[in-house]
Scaffold this motif. Sequence first.
Motif: not given
Length: 482
Positions: A70-86
């Motif tokens: 659960f932690i990885i799922t939520v964190l990685f979607w946040l990480v993806l969003a931040f990474s994708g915004s760069v």
Amino acid sequence: MNFSVIARVLGLLMMIFSFTLVPPMIVSWVYQDGTLSAFLYALLITFGIGFLVWLPVHNHRQELKTRDGFIITVLFWLVLAFSGSVPLYLAEQANLSYTDAFFESLSGWTTTGATVITGLDELPKSILWYRQQLQWLGGMGIIVLAVAVLPMLGIGGMQLFRAETPGPVKDSKLTPRITETAKALWYIYLSLTIACAAAYWFAGMTLFDAIGHSFSTVAIGGFSTHDASLGYFNSPTIEAIAMIFMLISVLNFGLHFYAWKNKSIVHYFLDSEFKFIFSIMLGGAALTVSALWLTDTYTLSNSVRNGLFQLVSIATTTGFSTVGFAEWPVFLPVLLFMMAFIGGCAGSTGGGMKVIRVLLIYKQGIREIRRLIHPNAIIPVKINKRTVNDRVLESVWGFFSVYILTYMVMMVALLATGLDHVTAFSAVGACLNNLGPGLGEVAAHYGNISDVAKWILSITMLLGRLEIFTFLVLMSPAFWRN
């Protein structure tokens, strides 16, 4: 909770994601559109951060627990969003603030399709490609992609699959091993994408537009390479192709798997969810076409063409447009918008509450009416001729209650930013259902609302993509207790 393993997984996945920036770099180089450096810097930043997170814990190889998933799922979607915004933020041609870049990135990953960008026809090809690619990667879920890769890295993936897979039934697997399940889903997903792109190309799109729109069609995303969306092409053939692939993609991919494995389509017509969604589609189509024709909005032929396309696009939570449905008369804008609440089937790329949940709520309602007439009767709820456990029904009603409560909280928060009632109501619904277009000020795009409203809607998109509970479970104190 094993934070070392969690950090190792996140670092690995960030490094893997960084290489998805290579295709837009190639597009930038081919078209010489001046964004190559932005994507290169974004690749280096994402890979570098992922490497620094991974390096200190790269020797930690333990099986993931459910809570870790659960932690990885939520964190990685946040990480993806931040990474994708760069790259969107670094590309000067896009001219986006960081809030807008993050909103656009998360909208792509969650396949919501809500955009803050206007002037798409003048944007560099590489940025247009990148937006479409974000939706394609998010369509089946980057976590499902990861579980096909993680076993090769010495990490089990079943916990991630449970956390990410949409719908109330999360433990069913198409093949005995989770790795094979993920691969099977992606083979089907890729095959549909290729078929859709080929159909668009033969129908008259350029190869670039055909590939880009196939990404967002199969992903049920709705991003387009043109401001006028599919209306830019003004082609009944292209619209028909889009409807076919939207309807295919909104179905449970498990049905597609069995069709491929058994070389038969009979099981589609035996599936309760399949029959329910198409009965809803047919009823909505009859109402929409009739209302457009009887109000003299269009001729009969155009009522059929525009009504069917917009109904399928909105009801499947894709969000493509050929005409401004928000300006249609009488009840039609609200009807189409409400159909998006039902959304796609469990195990599909669609958003919304999911058809199976709505079907179970309907059947439970019928059962309660019958119980009033026959208080002592034992009346089971059945799906596909199998009795549904009361625990499943309780979870569905729990989800529905939390869904409505979440909707109310987010709508009040948006109203507090100064938006009018119609805009706030539709914006929350569009983002929570991963639909995209709304009504009022967000009918065309989300660029004119405040930054605070965009961050609220970003949280709403994430809640919708993770089906609320996956995100909210992290807010529970019991989750963090040993």
